[in-house]
Design an enzyme around this catalytic site. Sequence first.
Site, PDB file in Angstrom:
ATOM      1  CB  CYS A  30     -21.074   5.785 -14.094  1.00 16.14           C
ATOM      2  SG  CYS A  30     -21.469   5.108 -15.714  1.00 16.14           S
ATOM      3  CD  GLU A  80     -14.728  -2.826  -6.919  1.00 16.32           C
ATOM      4  OE1 GLU A  80     -13.740  -2.569  -6.206  1.00 16.32           O
ATOM      5  OE2 GLU A  80     -15.018  -2.175  -7.946  1.00 16.32           O
TER       6      GLU A  80
END
EC number: 2.1.1.192
Length: 341
Positions: free
Chosen positions: A325, A88
């Site tokens: 994150c 990704e």
Amino acid sequence: MLLGMSLEELTTVALRMGMPRFAGKQLAEWIYVRRATDFAEMTNISQANRQKLAEIYDLGRYPWSDVQCSVDGTKKYLFPVGEGRFVESVLIPEGDRATLCISSQVGCKMDCLFCMTGKQGWNGNLSAAEILNQIFSVDEAAELTNLVYMGMGEPLDNTDEVLRSIEALTEPWGMGWSPKRITVSTIGAKGLERFLAESRCHLAVSLHSPFPEERRKLMPGEKAFPIMQTLDRIRAYDFSGQRRVSFEYIVFDGLNDDMRHADELAAILRGIPCRINLIRFHKIPAVSLRSSDTARMEAFRKRMESHGFTCTIRASRGEDIFAACGMLSTSKAESSEEKSS
């Protein structure tokens, strides 16, 4: 794959095929400047040579297979990288900036407690071509202003290919980007010294606790790559120029968000010209950790500033599409691929 090759390597390809030496520069221009997706586009190379190139080499360009859009404008791209494997990449638009967060490995060996990528294990390194293809193939490729190697994987556990990709990004024969537009993140892995010596890109270190034993519980990689050794290596490097080092610090409720941690963090970073980025923890499955609240993060930030450090609270982006994150994982995509095959 030709994508990821240096000018010297492309020149060797040209000479082996009986093409003139300058054809290496032509190939580099088509691949890195014009971003060709097919040999047929290379109109200043003879049709016969284009055909031979296509028969022998893969250009290395392929499209993304899925994209998700967040309510805040963040986009998450899914790229296939070999049979049944995916990575990704995350596009983060902000004003006149467009930052792409790219992956360097399929999964990760580091197994950090707070990161979904580590939960899926490690399934191989990306080649320079697979790293660069993420950059070239997002819809916003022409608008990118910054790159961060902060996606899936530990970049400095794949130092050879990461440095090859950086060379193609920053050399005049490649994309010609300023190294100041690129940041590489690491827990402090074995390739750190080589990265500092062979590139001029910014460095970001995932720290998360100033106490080694506590850090080891959060980040098992602390055993192999002790933070104190990492800091010694960084102190030995001259960061007085335009190159920057920053430290990433996820703030967990009741774990590392008190003033004792702030004071110790200041102590171990003393003498390193750096920025500290405080990051909220983004909830992931089967992990009981919680993010510290805004008030405690602000108190932590002010404490670091009182010690003379530049400290910011980083805005969370893309949490609703699992693009923030610590949230990247392709386990579902790989599982679906296995079921359909």
